[in-house]
Motif scaffolding. Sequence first.
Motif, PDB file in Angstrom:
ATOM      1  N   VAL A 153       0.950  -1.634   0.234  1.00 17.78           N
ATOM      2  CA  VAL A 153       0.129  -0.019   0.336  1.00 17.78           C
ATOM      3  C   VAL A 153       1.279   1.577  -0.309  1.00 17.78           C
ATOM      4  O   VAL A 153       0.628   2.691  -0.775  1.00 17.78           O
ATOM      5  CB  VAL A 153      -1.006  -0.592   1.048  1.00 17.78           C
ATOM      6  CG1 VAL A 153      -1.673   1.270   1.649  1.00 17.78           C
ATOM      7  CG2 VAL A 153      -1.949  -1.064   1.216  1.00 17.78           C
ATOM      8  N   GLY A 154       2.375   0.713   0.656  1.00 18.39           N
ATOM      9  CA  GLY A 154       2.360   2.543   0.916  1.00 18.39           C
ATOM     10  C   GLY A 154       4.059   2.859  -0.689  1.00 18.39           C
ATOM     11  O   GLY A 154       3.587   3.583  -0.896  1.00 18.39           O
ATOM     12  N   PHE A 422      -7.816  -0.660   0.096  1.00 20.72           N
ATOM     13  CA  PHE A 422      -7.542  -1.476   0.763  1.00 20.72           C
ATOM     14  C   PHE A 422      -7.796  -2.301   1.587  1.00 20.72           C
ATOM     15  O   PHE A 422      -7.082  -3.696   2.122  1.00 20.72           O
ATOM     16  CB  PHE A 422      -5.478  -1.391   0.784  1.00 20.72           C
ATOM     17  CG  PHE A 422      -5.597  -0.296  -0.685  1.00 20.72           C
ATOM     18  CD1 PHE A 422      -5.151  -1.050  -1.501  1.00 20.72           C
ATOM     19  CD2 PHE A 422      -5.450   0.413  -1.018  1.00 20.72           C
ATOM     20  CE1 PHE A 422      -4.964  -0.790  -3.065  1.00 20.72           C
ATOM     21  CE2 PHE A 422      -4.142   1.434  -1.917  1.00 20.72           C
ATOM     22  CZ  PHE A 422      -4.365   0.773  -3.512  1.00 20.72           C
ATOM     23  N   GLY A 423      -8.235  -1.546   2.624  1.00 16.23           N
ATOM     24  CA  GLY A 423      -8.722  -2.413   4.267  1.00 16.23           C
ATOM     25  C   GLY A 423      -7.792  -2.466   5.164  1.00 16.23           C
ATOM     26  O   GLY A 423      -7.584  -3.680   6.350  1.00 16.23           O
ATOM     27  N   ILE A 424      -6.903  -1.443   5.062  1.00 15.68           N
ATOM     28  CA  ILE A 424      -5.296  -1.709   5.488  1.00 15.68           C
ATOM     29  C   ILE A 424      -5.995  -0.284   6.335  1.00 15.68           C
ATOM     30  O   ILE A 424      -5.714   0.620   5.959  1.00 15.68           O
ATOM     31  CB  ILE A 424      -4.406  -1.614   4.861  1.00 15.68           C
ATOM     32  CG1 ILE A 424      -4.189  -2.446   4.640  1.00 15.68           C
ATOM     33  CG2 ILE A 424      -2.938  -1.708   6.038  1.00 15.68           C
ATOM     34  CD1 ILE A 424      -3.253  -3.760   4.502  1.00 15.68           C
ATOM     35  N   LEU A 430       0.912   3.994   7.157  1.00 14.13           N
ATOM     36  CA  LEU A 430       1.658   5.412   7.503  1.00 14.13           C
ATOM     37  C   LEU A 430       2.572   5.094   7.339  1.00 14.13           C
ATOM     38  O   LEU A 430       4.025   5.914   6.168  1.00 14.13           O
ATOM     39  CB  LEU A 430       1.570   5.880   8.196  1.00 14.13           C
ATOM     40  CG  LEU A 430       1.903   6.970   8.680  1.00 14.13           C
ATOM     41  CD1 LEU A 430       0.480   8.257   9.554  1.00 14.13           C
ATOM     42  CD2 LEU A 430       3.084   7.023   9.617  1.00 14.13           C
ATOM     43  N   PRO A 431       3.832   4.190   8.430  1.00 16.06           N
ATOM     44  CA  PRO A 431       5.114   3.841   7.974  1.00 16.06           C
ATOM     45  C   PRO A 431       6.073   4.060   6.729  1.00 16.06           C
ATOM     46  O   PRO A 431       7.299   4.025   6.674  1.00 16.06           O
ATOM     47  CB  PRO A 431       5.751   3.114   9.238  1.00 16.06           C
ATOM     48  CG  PRO A 431       4.757   2.576   9.595  1.00 16.06           C
ATOM     49  CD  PRO A 431       2.923   2.957   9.123  1.00 16.06           C
ATOM     50  N   PHE A 432       4.550   3.343   5.731  1.00 10.51           N
ATOM     51  CA  PHE A 432       5.376   2.966   4.380  1.00 10.51           C
ATOM     52  C   PHE A 432       5.208   3.620   3.654  1.00 10.51           C
ATOM     53  O   PHE A 432       6.050   3.388   1.798  1.00 10.51           O
ATOM     54  CB  PHE A 432       5.086   1.148   4.142  1.00 10.51           C
ATOM     55  CG  PHE A 432       5.722   0.807   5.274  1.00 10.51           C
ATOM     56  CD1 PHE A 432       6.618  -0.166   5.466  1.00 10.51           C
ATOM     57  CD2 PHE A 432       4.562  -0.127   6.108  1.00 10.51           C
ATOM     58  CE1 PHE A 432       7.675  -1.092   6.244  1.00 10.51           C
ATOM     59  CE2 PHE A 432       4.600  -0.950   6.947  1.00 10.51           C
ATOM     60  CZ  PHE A 432       5.872  -1.177   6.861  1.00 10.51           C
ATOM     61  N   VAL A 433       4.307   4.564   3.389  1.00 10.50           N
ATOM     62  CA  VAL A 433       4.292   6.082   2.665  1.00 10.50           C
ATOM     63  C   VAL A 433       5.357   6.998   2.463  1.00 10.50           C
ATOM     64  O   VAL A 433       5.636   8.061   2.891  1.00 10.50           O
ATOM     65  CB  VAL A 433       3.454   6.729   2.654  1.00 10.50           C
ATOM     66  CG1 VAL A 433       2.283   7.192   2.009  1.00 10.50           C
ATOM     67  CG2 VAL A 433       1.845   5.658   3.023  1.00 10.50           C
TER      68      VAL A 433
END
Length: 468
Positions: A153-154, A422-424, A430-433
């Motif tokens: 997702v990120g 995405f259901g997340i 957040l830490p991966f965007v």
Amino acid sequence: MNKKSQPSILEASLVLTFIIASIALSVIVLKVTPNIAILFSVALVLLYVVIKRIPFDRVNEGIVNGIKPGIIPIFIFLLVGALISVWIQAGIIPTLMVYGFKMISVKWFVPSIFIVCAIVGSAVGSAFTVMSTIGIAFFGIGTTLGIHPPLIVGAIASGAIFGDKMSPLSESTNLAAAIAEVDLFKHIRNMMWSTIPAFIVSLLLFSVLGISERTVDLAEIELVVQVLESHFTISLWALLPIVTMFVCAWRRIPAILTLLLNIGIGIIFILVQTPETPIIQIASFIESGFVSDTGNRAIDLLLSRGGIASMMPTVSLILLTLSLGGLLMETNLIGAVMNVVAHQLKRTSGVIIASLLTSIGVNLFIGEQFLSVILPGNAFKQVYKEYHIDLVVLSRSLEDGGTVMNYLIPWGIAGSFVAGTFGIPTITYLPFVFFSLLSPIFSMLSAITGIGVSYTDGTPSKKFFGAK
């Protein structure tokens, strides 16, 4: 205004706080659209005008002065809507998508989907559209590979946000340029000082974290490519308008001429590829937008867009917010507070960082992407002028603190959209965007070092900021 009508700093602070609180309540709690929230705020300012017995001709003057700087940007918005539909019909945007999809690698899946989402996002100018269509397909493939879902997702969100931010077709990009009263392409060029470093570092992080030795069937992506190739003219010639756009930006050709030129080139492409296309049909999708009918739901969602009519909701928001800004300036409610702020800021770097943090703050308090650009933009515009800082620096700060950060706010419109798509949970991805997290950091570094900061008084741009 006479002295009796001039607000004190306490009075102005209370009124502005009440307005921001009412917008936050309207958007977050009552779930009304930003247009209605801003309209209600205009009504609150008019109530203040009545209480202060300010002549109503000053109100009219404030609204006119507020809207006047937005007339050209609004015209650009309408041209962007027309350009999107023409570029889709001409096969220009589908060509970019096809070449982007062919870049997907299984081993380097995470960094490759980051790049592809960036390419497609730049082509369509909408992060929401990218994430809700090809983003979902990439998410399914990534989970099949066993890659950590929040990381996927990120990567998808980071690429889509980059594309949205750097695309001349993006509503948020046009909005930031409009609020700061700067040329669209000058704004995009200036954003590179923070955006390109954020993109490169993000790509490195996704490459390190996303290496996969597994194999997976990419039949779904191949099917999308086949559908695009069978319904649109895919060719290297379709990249000519993209090259033209970059050349026009490099040559500093005004945005209106650039957009009209590319609309004309797109129409020529359509008439060459399908000479039987009636002119009335071209006029129809310029007005109402292109409607894709390939039979593939994901592609149809992605490519059914554009048209002058599609830009009208954003145009109405711009008109309302510029009217509110004009009223706040005419009544000196913003001026009273900003004068105090300007005197407290000892360095020009502080002005830039303050505008950046204010955009982030509006995101946190209100959770609305456009308002996180509009409200700080109106508030800091005069301060930037007093410090002789080029307003393209303001428009960049509005994007780095406003546009990209809304995707990290759990109660924000963009953050809620990503989480729902995405259901997340937002706090999980957040830490991966990385792109959204890094953009304001590089923007602050630019402010502190002076690299990428220009002035209107001839001051050299690459320097450490000193006190004014």
